[in-house]
Design an enzyme around this catalytic site. Structure first.
Site, PDB file in Angstrom:
ATOM      1  N   HIS A 195      -7.802  -3.519 -47.960  1.00 18.87           N
ATOM      2  CA  HIS A 195      -7.433  -4.454 -48.960  1.00 18.87           C
ATOM      3  C   HIS A 195      -8.300  -5.083 -49.709  1.00 18.87           C
ATOM      4  CE1 HIS A 195      -8.542  -7.927 -46.289  1.00 18.87           C
ATOM      5  NE2 HIS A 195      -8.295  -7.215 -45.052  1.00 18.87           N
ATOM      6  N   CYS A 211     -10.520  -5.223 -40.343  1.00 18.52           N
ATOM      7  CA  CYS A 211     -10.019  -4.683 -41.548  1.00 18.52           C
ATOM      8  C   CYS A 211     -11.187  -4.360 -42.587  1.00 18.52           C
ATOM      9  CB  CYS A 211      -9.091  -5.671 -42.604  1.00 18.52           C
ATOM     10  SG  CYS A 211      -7.485  -5.688 -41.568  1.00 18.52           S
TER      11      CYS A 211
END
Length: 327
Positions: A195, A211
């Protein structure tokens, strides 16, 4: 004549803006294979010998982002330069070339030690590369083979239970405060995704809860090119060996998470042996690259039929085996 000059400089500027940095630039490659002549092997991408002169008011973080680099790639090369107040006029060698990781060359490959993502463009011998931020020591980004199972624009951030007391809310709507940024590519790994970020200086650092974070401009470019089902390989490869124009390069990163089962010398030896008997290598240069661990590809030798192998043949005679040279 003036019109022609304007057209020429306009075209030159367009070329610079397209290819002047690594952000999203596509690079051609040719993997090392017995079925392909060694002279055509090309696993080093980017621009060798790129330099930048620090301008008034620039920070090292600005320079890193402008050249498509993560903070780690600049910090490891220039640990003694003030990142916020580098001296104007300082000339910096920019590490905007990379050796492709070994193993799988499909979909997306993320190499944890170098904090870098490689996207292999389907149906071509082209690859894109982007710097990334990864998980902290406590919440390490998981290694393994995954798939993209979710795609979202303007995602809502669901606050992990362990952080809800700190933030005093359970979710955050899209916007400038959302740590997921404007795009989310969810992986089959539980609660892990690729992301954007609302804090660009996190790219090139161990800051997330597992992440993979990209600069906002990079995820904006990457997102529409990644379909559901795209394979994502998260690997741990601190030592890489590659070839371009008949020359052999090595790229070494610190083994920050201590995940390698063999020492870096042994890994380098294994990688070089896979090139075959036609390679001529300076083992002193191999040793120095391993000692420096600065993430910069370094020329260490050549392939027979390409490069100035005579000098490296002489060096090889001085060193009977790689093991003797690095012990």
């Amino acid at each position: 004549m003036r019109i022609r000059k304007k057209i020429f400089f306009g075209a030159l500027l367009a070329v610079f803006l397209t290819f002047g940095t690594a952000n999203g630039a596509g690079f051609s490659y040719q993997m090392i294979s017995k079925s392909v002549p060694a002279a055509k092997w090309k696993t080093v991408i980017g621009w060798l010998h790129q330099q930048h002169t620090v301008a008034e008011g620039e920070t090292l973080l600005d320079i890193a982002r402008n050249f498509g680099l993560g903070w780690n790639e600049i910090e490891i090369l220039y640990p003694n330069i003030d990142p916020w107040l580098p001296d104007p006029g300082t000339k910096l060698a920019m590490p905007v070339c990379w050796i492709l990781p070994s193993g799988k060359h499909e979909g997306i490959v993320i190499n944890i030690p170098e904090m870098r993502l490689y996207r292999y463009i389907p149906g071509t011998n082209m690859v894109e590369t982007y710097p990334v931020g990864i998980g902290t020591e406590e919440f390490q980004t998981p290694l393994g083979d995954y798939q993209v199972v979710e795609r979202q624009k303007n995602p809502v951030w669901t606050v992990p239970p362990s952080l809800r007391q700190k933030y005093n809310f359970t979710s955050m709507p899209p916007g400038p405060r959302n740590p997921l940024g404007a795009y989310w590519l969810g992986l089959s790994a539980h609660h892990i995704g690729i992301h954007g970020t609302n804090f660009p200086w996190a790219v090139g650092r161990q800051v997330s809860r597992g992440c993979i974070r990209l600069y906002p401009e990079d995820i904006k470019r990457l997102f529409p090119e990644v379909a559901l089902g795209t394979k994502v390989h998260i690997i741990y490869e601190p030592v890489k060996v590659g070839v371009i124009d008949g020359d052999i390069y090595i790229e070494v990163h610190p083994d920050a998470e201590g995940k390698t089962t063999n020492d870096l010398h042994q890994i380098a030896m294994d990688r070089l042996q896979k090139l075959g008997k036609q390679c001529y290598v300076s083992y002193d240069l191999v040793k120095k690259a391993i000692q420096d661990k600065n993430g910069m590809p370094v020329r260490i030798g050549s392939i027979q039929g390409g490069g100035d192998e005579g000098a490296f043949r002489a060096e090889q005679k001085k060193n009977e085996t790689l093991k003797e040279a690095i012990n």
